[in-house]
Each structure stands twice: as structure tokens, then as C-alpha cells.
Design a protein around this motif. Structure first.
Motif, PDB file in Angstrom:
ATOM      1  N   ALA A   1     -53.234 -32.750  -4.081  1.00  0.00           N
ATOM      2  CA  ALA A   1     -52.684 -31.577  -4.688  1.00  0.00           C
ATOM      3  C   ALA A   1     -51.230 -31.873  -4.260  1.00  0.00           C
ATOM      4  CB  ALA A   1     -53.223 -30.342  -4.570  1.00  0.00           C
ATOM      5  N   ALA A   2     -50.431 -31.669  -5.324  1.00  0.00           N
ATOM      6  CA  ALA A   2     -48.873 -31.766  -5.026  1.00  0.00           C
ATOM      7  C   ALA A   2     -48.456 -30.549  -4.305  1.00  0.00           C
ATOM      8  CB  ALA A   2     -48.140 -31.976  -6.390  1.00  0.00           C
ATOM      9  N   ARG A   3     -48.998 -29.498  -4.417  1.00  0.00           N
ATOM     10  CA  ARG A   3     -48.356 -28.203  -3.886  1.00  0.00           C
ATOM     11  C   ARG A   3     -49.670 -27.219  -3.606  1.00  0.00           C
ATOM     12  NH1 ARG A   3     -43.984 -25.173  -6.684  1.00  0.00           N
ATOM     13  NH2 ARG A   3     -43.665 -24.062  -4.613  1.00  0.00           N
ATOM     14  N   LEU A   4     -49.504 -26.726  -2.513  1.00  0.00           N
ATOM     15  CA  LEU A   4     -50.584 -25.584  -1.772  1.00  0.00           C
ATOM     16  C   LEU A   4     -49.846 -24.430  -1.790  1.00  0.00           C
ATOM     17  CD1 LEU A   4     -53.262 -24.652  -0.673  1.00  0.00           C
ATOM     18  CD2 LEU A   4     -52.401 -25.471   1.398  1.00  0.00           C
ATOM     19  N   MET A   5     -50.362 -23.295  -2.405  1.00  0.00           N
ATOM     20  CA  MET A   5     -49.873 -22.130  -2.261  1.00  0.00           C
ATOM     21  C   MET A   5     -51.128 -21.178  -1.794  1.00  0.00           C
ATOM     22  SD  MET A   5     -48.285 -18.945  -5.000  1.00  0.00           S
ATOM     23  CE  MET A   5     -46.986 -20.024  -5.398  1.00  0.00           C
ATOM     24  N   LEU A   6     -51.078 -20.336  -0.705  1.00  0.00           N
ATOM     25  CA  LEU A   6     -51.965 -19.393   0.009  1.00  0.00           C
ATOM     26  C   LEU A   6     -51.851 -18.160  -0.629  1.00  0.00           C
ATOM     27  CD1 LEU A   6     -51.754 -20.831   3.569  1.00  0.00           C
ATOM     28  CD2 LEU A   6     -53.201 -21.575   1.905  1.00  0.00           C
ATOM     29  N   THR A   7     -53.196 -17.392  -0.910  1.00  0.00           N
ATOM     30  CA  THR A   7     -53.174 -16.023  -1.332  1.00  0.00           C
ATOM     31  C   THR A   7     -54.287 -15.401  -0.728  1.00  0.00           C
ATOM     32  OG1 THR A   7     -53.212 -14.799  -3.345  1.00  0.00           O
ATOM     33  CG2 THR A   7     -54.725 -16.663  -3.626  1.00  0.00           C
ATOM     34  N   HIS A   8     -54.641 -14.074  -1.065  1.00  0.00           N
ATOM     35  CA  HIS A   8     -55.489 -13.452  -0.681  1.00  0.00           C
ATOM     36  C   HIS A   8     -55.519 -13.152   1.058  1.00  0.00           C
ATOM     37  CE1 HIS A   8     -59.797 -11.926   0.105  1.00  0.00           C
ATOM     38  NE2 HIS A   8     -59.598 -11.003  -0.876  1.00  0.00           N
ATOM     39  N   LEU A   9     -54.515 -13.061   1.363  1.00  0.00           N
ATOM     40  CA  LEU A   9     -54.120 -13.069   2.898  1.00  0.00           C
ATOM     41  C   LEU A   9     -54.413 -11.556   3.423  1.00  0.00           C
ATOM     42  CD1 LEU A   9     -50.729 -14.613   3.087  1.00  0.00           C
ATOM     43  CD2 LEU A   9     -52.920 -15.712   3.267  1.00  0.00           C
ATOM     44  N   TRP A  10     -55.172 -11.543   4.546  1.00  0.00           N
ATOM     45  CA  TRP A  10     -55.368 -10.116   5.160  1.00  0.00           C
ATOM     46  C   TRP A  10     -54.138  -9.438   5.193  1.00  0.00           C
ATOM     47  CZ3 TRP A  10     -60.108  -8.399   4.779  1.00  0.00           C
ATOM     48  CH2 TRP A  10     -60.345  -7.063   5.304  1.00  0.00           C
ATOM     49  N   PRO A  11     -54.094  -7.943   4.835  1.00  0.00           N
ATOM     50  CA  PRO A  11     -53.290  -7.209   5.080  1.00  0.00           C
ATOM     51  C   PRO A  11     -52.689  -7.149   6.416  1.00  0.00           C
ATOM     52  CG  PRO A  11     -54.485  -6.004   3.671  1.00  0.00           C
ATOM     53  CD  PRO A  11     -55.338  -7.332   4.271  1.00  0.00           C
ATOM     54  N   GLY A  12     -51.326  -7.431   6.488  1.00  0.00           N
ATOM     55  CA  GLY A  12     -50.662  -7.322   7.814  1.00  0.00           C
ATOM     56  C   GLY A  12     -50.678  -8.660   8.498  1.00  0.00           C
ATOM     57  N   THR A  13     -51.140  -9.821   7.860  1.00  0.00           N
ATOM     58  CA  THR A  13     -51.196 -11.236   8.393  1.00  0.00           C
ATOM     59  C   THR A  13     -49.774 -11.533   8.804  1.00  0.00           C
ATOM     60  OG1 THR A  13     -53.097 -11.699   7.385  1.00  0.00           O
ATOM     61  CG2 THR A  13     -51.806 -13.554   8.102  1.00  0.00           C
ATOM     62  N   ASP A  14     -49.557 -12.416  10.092  1.00  0.00           N
ATOM     63  CA  ASP A  14     -48.326 -13.023  10.276  1.00  0.00           C
ATOM     64  C   ASP A  14     -48.271 -14.173   9.586  1.00  0.00           C
ATOM     65  OD1 ASP A  14     -45.910 -14.108  11.242  1.00  0.00           O
ATOM     66  OD2 ASP A  14     -46.745 -14.045  13.215  1.00  0.00           O
ATOM     67  N   ARG A  15     -47.210 -14.325   8.654  1.00  0.00           N
ATOM     68  CA  ARG A  15     -47.504 -15.623   7.648  1.00  0.00           C
ATOM     69  C   ARG A  15     -46.653 -16.807   8.627  1.00  0.00           C
ATOM     70  NH1 ARG A  15     -46.651 -13.254   1.509  1.00  0.00           N
ATOM     71  NH2 ARG A  15     -48.083 -11.319   1.849  1.00  0.00           N
ATOM     72  N   THR A  16     -45.936 -16.460   9.517  1.00  0.00           N
ATOM     73  CA  THR A  16     -45.404 -17.774  10.085  1.00  0.00           C
ATOM     74  C   THR A  16     -46.112 -18.946  10.342  1.00  0.00           C
ATOM     75  OG1 THR A  16     -43.738 -16.493  11.206  1.00  0.00           O
ATOM     76  CG2 THR A  16     -43.841 -18.457  12.223  1.00  0.00           C
ATOM     77  N   PRO A  17     -47.409 -18.703  11.040  1.00  0.00           N
ATOM     78  CA  PRO A  17     -48.242 -19.796  11.253  1.00  0.00           C
ATOM     79  C   PRO A  17     -48.766 -20.576  10.060  1.00  0.00           C
ATOM     80  CG  PRO A  17     -48.879 -17.914  12.626  1.00  0.00           C
ATOM     81  CD  PRO A  17     -48.056 -17.665  11.634  1.00  0.00           C
ATOM     82  N   LEU A  18     -48.769 -19.711   9.056  1.00  0.00           N
ATOM     83  CA  LEU A  18     -49.124 -20.425   7.686  1.00  0.00           C
ATOM     84  C   LEU A  18     -48.577 -21.560   7.219  1.00  0.00           C
ATOM     85  CD1 LEU A  18     -50.177 -17.044   5.949  1.00  0.00           C
ATOM     86  CD2 LEU A  18     -51.658 -18.498   7.297  1.00  0.00           C
ATOM     87  N   ARG A  19     -47.250 -21.777   7.671  1.00  0.00           N
ATOM     88  CA  ARG A  19     -46.416 -22.800   7.273  1.00  0.00           C
ATOM     89  C   ARG A  19     -46.594 -24.136   8.211  1.00  0.00           C
ATOM     90  NH1 ARG A  19     -43.568 -18.085   6.563  1.00  0.00           N
ATOM     91  NH2 ARG A  19     -42.889 -17.444   4.316  1.00  0.00           N
ATOM     92  N   THR A  20     -47.221 -24.046   9.001  1.00  0.00           N
ATOM     93  CA  THR A  20     -47.495 -25.056   9.985  1.00  0.00           C
ATOM     94  C   THR A  20     -48.662 -25.998   9.398  1.00  0.00           C
ATOM     95  OG1 THR A  20     -46.843 -23.807  11.896  1.00  0.00           O
ATOM     96  CG2 THR A  20     -48.054 -25.923  12.370  1.00  0.00           C
ATOM     97  N   ARG A  21     -48.063 -27.225   9.247  1.00  0.00           N
ATOM     98  CA  ARG A  21     -49.194 -28.171   8.664  1.00  0.00           C
ATOM     99  C   ARG A  21     -50.339 -28.536   9.705  1.00  0.00           C
ATOM    100  NH1 ARG A  21     -49.019 -31.958   4.623  1.00  0.00           N
ATOM    101  NH2 ARG A  21     -50.262 -33.634   4.707  1.00  0.00           N
ATOM    102  N   PRO A  22     -51.582 -28.108   9.290  1.00  0.00           N
ATOM    103  CA  PRO A  22     -52.626 -28.418  10.269  1.00  0.00           C
ATOM    104  C   PRO A  22     -52.869 -30.031  10.448  1.00  0.00           C
ATOM    105  CG  PRO A  22     -53.625 -28.225   7.940  1.00  0.00           C
ATOM    106  CD  PRO A  22     -52.107 -27.896   7.848  1.00  0.00           C
ATOM    107  N   PRO A  23     -53.345 -30.182  11.845  1.00  0.00           N
ATOM    108  CA  PRO A  23     -53.731 -31.548  12.115  1.00  0.00           C
ATOM    109  C   PRO A  23     -54.612 -32.104  11.318  1.00  0.00           C
ATOM    110  CG  PRO A  23     -54.689 -29.967  13.524  1.00  0.00           C
ATOM    111  CD  PRO A  23     -53.876 -29.036  12.887  1.00  0.00           C
TER     112      PRO A  23
END
Length: 236
Positions: free
Chosen positions: A206-228
């Protein structure tokens, strides 16, 4: 193809964000996808209720469909009601939300098209392919295509080998990611992590990924880190 995000909160809305809700536009056609809690006010910032051409709903949880009711009320009770709104959903998914008003009150406001997840059909200019993906209730993963673009959406889902197929070569994969690193054991078959969503996007090309349905109050900073790429635990 243009996507407008109305909200992306999982389970319930917060003061800052509505639950799942998206408008996909192409050639002047507006498709509303998953009008969850608190999405109608956000929608009305972009378009009037009678400017929505169709609704497509992945599954029957209220954080994905509750605001269908006020949308239909806004259309049915207006001074000049528009034509019936085509609404697409899995069999029985909307029984509860469509029963909120007295029988017949909203009958002329919509035409319900029920489908089994796995079916293919056209919605306006979009060719829609669906996959049955694992969740607490039947959930249809959605792949919407035009001649020049592909949009893929998981709805709410647990781990599945069908997700990379759903999103193969997509311009955008919109994926649920209720948790960042690990889903609680009882819910692990039915929800995703941000890490696994990233792996699926890589597998799909996929050219781009967008995340949704995050649990309320989730810190979004780690979500921008590419997983190994070495991480292969489907519950991690």
C-alpha cells in the motif's frame, strides 16, 4: 478520489474527536462510510445532509453506525426531503439503529441494500469488493476502486491473512489500530495493533497507511514509529 476524515476514536467519542466516520468523494459523488457516534456534526461542516449520495457501513457496532439515525432524520424531516438514500450494510447490521424511531417514520428516507461480506457490487462510481474479517460481529473489510485509485478499509478486525489481499497495491489503507503494541488476550482475535497494521500495509504494498479506531486517550507519538520487519507476532 478524496477522503475526508470525520473521526477516528474507537468505542466512544471524546471532546476532541468523533468516532469512525469518513466521506469518500469521486466525480462529485459523496459516499459516507461508517457514520459512528458524533460524526454528523463533523459531516455538516463539509456537506449538507441531502448532499450525501450513499452510505456504506462495515459493521453494526454503534461507534460505526449510530449517526445514521440523525442523518436520516435530517433528510426525512426537512422541508423538502431528498430522494431515498441508498444504504449498504451486512445483513442485520443496522436492525438496531433503524429501529430507534417509530415504524415508518424514516421509511422513505433510505433504501437498504444488505450484502454478505465477500460480495462485490457498485456504489456510484466505486467498484466495491468486500471481505469477511474477524470481529465480535460480522465485519466487512472494504476495497473501493475507481479507474485511477484504490481505497481499502478494514472496518474493525483482528489479525487476518485477507487484510494484505484487501489492501494489495492500494493508494491508501485505512486500518483499525485499537492498541499500539498489544491487544488484551481476550480481544486479540478481534482487534489490531498499530504494529500489525503497519506490517499488513508493507505486505500489501500500500502506498500509504492511515490508522483509525484508536482507543480514547491513546498517545499517538509511538504510532508514527515504523515497526521492525522482524516482528511477526500477530498479537503484538
Amino acid at each position: 478520489m478524496q477522503l475526508t476524515v470525520l473521526g477516528g476514536c474507537g468505542a466512544w467519542p471524546t471532546a476532541a474527536q468523533a468516532c469512525s466516520g469518513y466521506v469518500l468523494e469521486h466525480d462529485g459523488f459523496r459516499l459516507l462510510i461508517d457514520p459512528g457516534y458524533a460524526t454528523l456534526p463533523r459531516l455538516l461542516e463539509h456537506a449538507a445532509a441531502d448532499e450525501i449520495d450513499a452510505v456504506l457501513i462495515s459493521h453494526g457496532h454503534p461507534d460505526h453506525c449510530a449517526d445514521l439515525n440523525p442523518l436520516l432524520r435530517a433528510r426525512a424531516l426537512s422541508d423538502d426531503p431528498p430522494p431515498a438514500l441508498p444504504v449498504y450494510a451486512a445483513h442485520g447490521a443496522l436492525d438496531a439503529v433503524l429501529a430507534l424511531d417509530r415504524p415508518g417514520m424514516l421509511g422513505g428516507a433510505y433504501t437498504l441494500h444488505e450484502f454478505p461480506p465477500g460480495d462485490r457490487f457498485d456504489v456510484g462510481p466505486f467498484v466495491s469488493a468486500t471481505w469477511l474479517l474477524p470481529h465480535f460481529v460480522p465485519n466487512a473489510g472494504l476495497r473501493l476502486s475507481t479507474e485511477d485509485a484504490v481505497f481499502a478499509f478494514t472496518g474493525d478486525t483482528g489479525p487476518s491473512p485477507d487484510i494484505p489481499r484487501l489492501a494489495e497495491g492500494a493508494d491508501l489503507l485505512l486500518s483499525e489500530a485499537t492498541y499500539v503494541h498489544q491487544v488484551p488476550a481476550a480481544d486479540a482475535p478481534y482487534l489490531l495493533t498499530a504494529r500489525l497494521a503497519g506490517q499488513y500495509a508493507d505486505q500489501a504494498g500500500a502506498a500509504r497507511l492511515m490508522l483509525t479506531h484508536l482507543w480514547p486517550g491513546t498517545d499517538r507519538t509511538p504510532l508514527r514509529t515504523r515497526p521492525p520487519k522482524s516482528s511477526a507476532d500477530p498479537s503484538a
